[in-house]
Design a protein around this motif. Structure first.
Motif, PDB file in Angstrom:
ATOM      1  N   THR A 146      12.714  52.599  51.292  1.00  0.00           N
ATOM      2  CA  THR A 146      11.902  51.068  50.760  1.00  0.00           C
ATOM      3  C   THR A 146      12.269  51.120  49.492  1.00  0.00           C
ATOM      4  N   ARG A 147      12.738  51.804  48.855  1.00  0.00           N
ATOM      5  CA  ARG A 147      12.943  52.275  47.020  1.00  0.00           C
ATOM      6  C   ARG A 147      11.516  52.072  47.039  1.00  0.00           C
ATOM      7  N   SER A 148      10.503  52.421  47.147  1.00  0.00           N
ATOM      8  CA  SER A 148       9.178  52.337  47.139  1.00  0.00           C
ATOM      9  C   SER A 148       7.796  53.390  46.711  1.00  0.00           C
ATOM     10  N   PHE A 149       7.101  53.112  46.383  1.00  0.00           N
ATOM     11  CA  PHE A 149       6.153  53.934  45.957  1.00  0.00           C
ATOM     12  C   PHE A 149       5.296  53.535  46.883  1.00  0.00           C
ATOM     13  N   VAL A 150       4.630  55.163  47.383  1.00  0.00           N
ATOM     14  CA  VAL A 150       3.284  54.314  49.075  1.00  0.00           C
ATOM     15  C   VAL A 150       1.972  55.626  48.273  1.00  0.00           C
ATOM     16  N   GLY A 151       1.225  55.418  48.872  1.00  0.00           N
ATOM     17  CA  GLY A 151       0.031  56.735  48.594  1.00  0.00           C
ATOM     18  C   GLY A 151      -0.940  56.269  47.649  1.00  0.00           C
ATOM     19  N   ILE A 152      -2.170  56.423  47.644  1.00  0.00           N
ATOM     20  CA  ILE A 152      -2.627  56.434  46.239  1.00  0.00           C
ATOM     21  C   ILE A 152      -4.085  56.682  46.432  1.00  0.00           C
ATOM     22  N   GLU A 153      -4.570  57.718  45.545  1.00  0.00           N
ATOM     23  CA  GLU A 153      -5.978  58.552  45.878  1.00  0.00           C
ATOM     24  C   GLU A 153      -6.440  57.931  45.396  1.00  0.00           C
ATOM     25  N   ASP A 154      -6.586  56.599  43.945  1.00  0.00           N
ATOM     26  CA  ASP A 154      -8.032  56.840  43.833  1.00  0.00           C
ATOM     27  C   ASP A 154      -7.574  54.827  43.939  1.00  0.00           C
ATOM     28  N   GLU A 155      -8.301  54.241  44.772  1.00  0.00           N
ATOM     29  CA  GLU A 155      -8.344  52.948  44.921  1.00  0.00           C
ATOM     30  C   GLU A 155      -8.685  52.089  43.946  1.00  0.00           C
ATOM     31  N   ALA A 156      -9.664  52.524  42.648  1.00  0.00           N
ATOM     32  CA  ALA A 156      -9.465  51.979  41.158  1.00  0.00           C
ATOM     33  C   ALA A 156      -8.114  51.318  41.094  1.00  0.00           C
ATOM     34  N   VAL A 157      -7.367  52.055  41.191  1.00  0.00           N
ATOM     35  CA  VAL A 157      -6.278  51.643  41.087  1.00  0.00           C
ATOM     36  C   VAL A 157      -5.402  50.352  40.614  1.00  0.00           C
ATOM     37  N   VAL A 158      -5.911  49.722  41.825  1.00  0.00           N
ATOM     38  CA  VAL A 158      -6.203  48.337  42.502  1.00  0.00           C
ATOM     39  C   VAL A 158      -6.987  47.677  42.373  1.00  0.00           C
ATOM     40  N   THR A 159      -8.316  48.461  42.621  1.00  0.00           N
ATOM     41  CA  THR A 159      -9.887  47.310  42.601  1.00  0.00           C
ATOM     42  C   THR A 159      -9.978  47.601  41.000  1.00  0.00           C
ATOM     43  N   ARG A 160      -9.741  47.336  40.106  1.00  0.00           N
ATOM     44  CA  ARG A 160     -10.346  46.778  38.826  1.00  0.00           C
ATOM     45  C   ARG A 160      -9.419  46.238  38.390  1.00  0.00           C
ATOM     46  N   TYR A 161      -8.324  45.301  39.204  1.00  0.00           N
ATOM     47  CA  TYR A 161      -7.323  44.135  38.840  1.00  0.00           C
ATOM     48  C   TYR A 161      -7.786  42.834  39.398  1.00  0.00           C
ATOM     49  N   ASN A 162      -7.918  41.771  38.988  1.00  0.00           N
ATOM     50  CA  ASN A 162      -8.679  40.941  39.575  1.00  0.00           C
ATOM     51  C   ASN A 162      -6.497  39.598  39.525  1.00  0.00           C
ATOM     52  N   ILE A 163      -6.052  39.846  40.416  1.00  0.00           N
ATOM     53  CA  ILE A 163      -4.602  39.289  40.814  1.00  0.00           C
ATOM     54  C   ILE A 163      -4.687  37.489  40.935  1.00  0.00           C
ATOM     55  N   ASN A 164      -3.701  37.056  39.888  1.00  0.00           N
ATOM     56  CA  ASN A 164      -4.242  36.162  40.123  1.00  0.00           C
ATOM     57  C   ASN A 164      -2.923  35.616  41.287  1.00  0.00           C
ATOM     58  N   LYS A 165      -1.906  36.528  41.580  1.00  0.00           N
ATOM     59  CA  LYS A 165      -0.717  35.357  42.078  1.00  0.00           C
ATOM     60  C   LYS A 165      -0.393  36.674  42.970  1.00  0.00           C
ATOM     61  N   ALA A 166      -0.293  37.287  44.457  1.00  0.00           N
ATOM     62  CA  ALA A 166       0.898  38.413  44.730  1.00  0.00           C
ATOM     63  C   ALA A 166       1.694  37.379  45.611  1.00  0.00           C
ATOM     64  N   PHE A 167       3.130  38.251  45.325  1.00  0.00           N
ATOM     65  CA  PHE A 167       3.983  37.659  46.234  1.00  0.00           C
ATOM     66  C   PHE A 167       4.526  39.296  47.184  1.00  0.00           C
ATOM     67  N   MET A 168       4.470  38.602  48.813  1.00  0.00           N
ATOM     68  CA  MET A 168       4.572  39.936  49.497  1.00  0.00           C
ATOM     69  C   MET A 168       5.557  39.643  50.539  1.00  0.00           C
ATOM     70  N   ALA A 169       6.159  41.012  50.683  1.00  0.00           N
ATOM     71  CA  ALA A 169       7.036  41.106  52.166  1.00  0.00           C
ATOM     72  C   ALA A 169       6.217  41.297  53.587  1.00  0.00           C
ATOM     73  N   ALA A 170       6.981  41.263  54.379  1.00  0.00           N
ATOM     74  CA  ALA A 170       5.927  41.139  55.986  1.00  0.00           C
ATOM     75  C   ALA A 170       7.074  41.567  56.788  1.00  0.00           C
ATOM     76  N   THR A 171       7.181  42.919  57.220  1.00  0.00           N
ATOM     77  CA  THR A 171       8.322  43.616  58.331  1.00  0.00           C
ATOM     78  C   THR A 171       8.369  41.909  59.697  1.00  0.00           C
ATOM     79  N   GLY A 172       7.177  41.555  59.554  1.00  0.00           N
ATOM     80  CA  GLY A 172       7.267  40.231  60.914  1.00  0.00           C
ATOM     81  C   GLY A 172       6.426  39.840  60.688  1.00  0.00           C
ATOM     82  N   VAL A 173       6.332  37.962  60.523  1.00  0.00           N
ATOM     83  CA  VAL A 173       5.363  37.118  60.924  1.00  0.00           C
ATOM     84  C   VAL A 173       5.309  36.480  61.569  1.00  0.00           C
ATOM     85  N   SER A 174       3.478  36.011  62.603  1.00  0.00           N
ATOM     86  CA  SER A 174       3.697  35.603  63.381  1.00  0.00           C
ATOM     87  C   SER A 174       2.773  34.556  63.272  1.00  0.00           C
TER      88      SER A 174
END
Length: 251
Positions: A146-174
């Motif tokens: 998927t040409r992506s980086f996965v795996g997070i050992e420290d969740e603070a890498v994400v949880t420290r940020y207040n994100i305005n907008k996220a542009f998400m992909a999904a394998t399926g939508v229902s």
């Protein structure tokens, strides 16, 4: 219901690589006769083969990232362009890994200043050339498929940020399963992102609707909007209108 279960079984076998029939019965809480019938259906599709006591996933049945990029290419570019128009000066945004989300930065003002979190290699390469973009990387293990980086050992890498907008992909939508993904490591990142984001936008071409996979990372009614084409099923138009989800058409 049967079709949804078969899809979930296929995704689960793909994640595991190989698995016994007994474990499939336990995970999906069905009888061995039911599992055998579902496995027979998947074997006809060519996605797996039976071995003694279980099944193995057929790797060459996977669609490569490059081939998925070609599929519905014009629609993906149009959706990416429409999503790019939502990014504003000094936003703190997340761009998910996917063949549609990877189109966003191709259609944005290269001088626009904003902060970008991402785990997508193509987005990283594009953003590295944009002098006013502060780039923050997520994930510590590269997934070539998927040409992506996965795996997070420290969740603070994400949880420290207040994100305005996220542009998400999904394998399926229902409507019933929401935004779904079939990879456990990618799911973990997606789940953390949507929990830290004010406005969540799903980017999805028409092929993603009315499909679901094993893992739901967000209910459909919880997102801010869907960036898509006008050819989506009418029931999704009605659902979005009744749940105040914006439909942002690319055409």
């Amino acid at each position: 219901m049967k079709l949804q279960r078969i899809q979930q079984i296929e995704n689960y076998i793909q994640q595991q690589g190989s698995i016994s029939l007994d474990e499939l019965c336990r995970v999906f809480n069905v009888s061995k006769n039911t599992i055998r019938r579902d496995i027979n259906e998947l074997e006809k599709r060519g996605t797996l083969k039976k071995v003694y006591g279980g099944v193995v996933y057929v790797e060459n049945s996977l669609v490569s990232f490059e081939n998925r990029t070609i599929h519905n290419q014009k629609e993906k570019e149009q959706i990416g362009k429409r999503a790019a128009a939502l990014i504003e000066e000094d936003d703190l945004i997340y761009i998910d890994s996917g063949t549609t989300t990877s189109q966003i930065l191709n259609h944005i003002d290269p001088e626009l200043p904003f902060t970008l979190l991402t785990n997508n290699l193509d987005i990283i390469n594009l953003a590295a050339a944009m002098k006013n973009v502060q780039l923050i990387l997520i994930g510590n293990s590269y997934k070539r498929k998927t040409r992506s980086f996965v795996g997070i050992e420290d969740e603070a890498v994400v949880t420290r940020y207040n994100i305005n907008k996220a542009f998400m992909a999904a394998t399926g939508v229902s409507i019933t399963s929401g935004l779904t993904n079939s990879d456990l490591m990618e799911y973990r990142i997606k789940k953390m992102i949507v929990q830290r984001t004010k406005d969540i936008y799903l980017l999805a071409d028409r092929s993603k609707f009315d499909h679901s996979t094993l893992l739901t990372y967000s209910p459909l009614e919880s997102i801010k909007g869907i960036v898509t084409t006008r050819e989506i099923p009418e029931k999704y138009v009605e659902f979005c209108e009744s749940h105040s989800v914006d439909l942002l058409y690319s055409n």
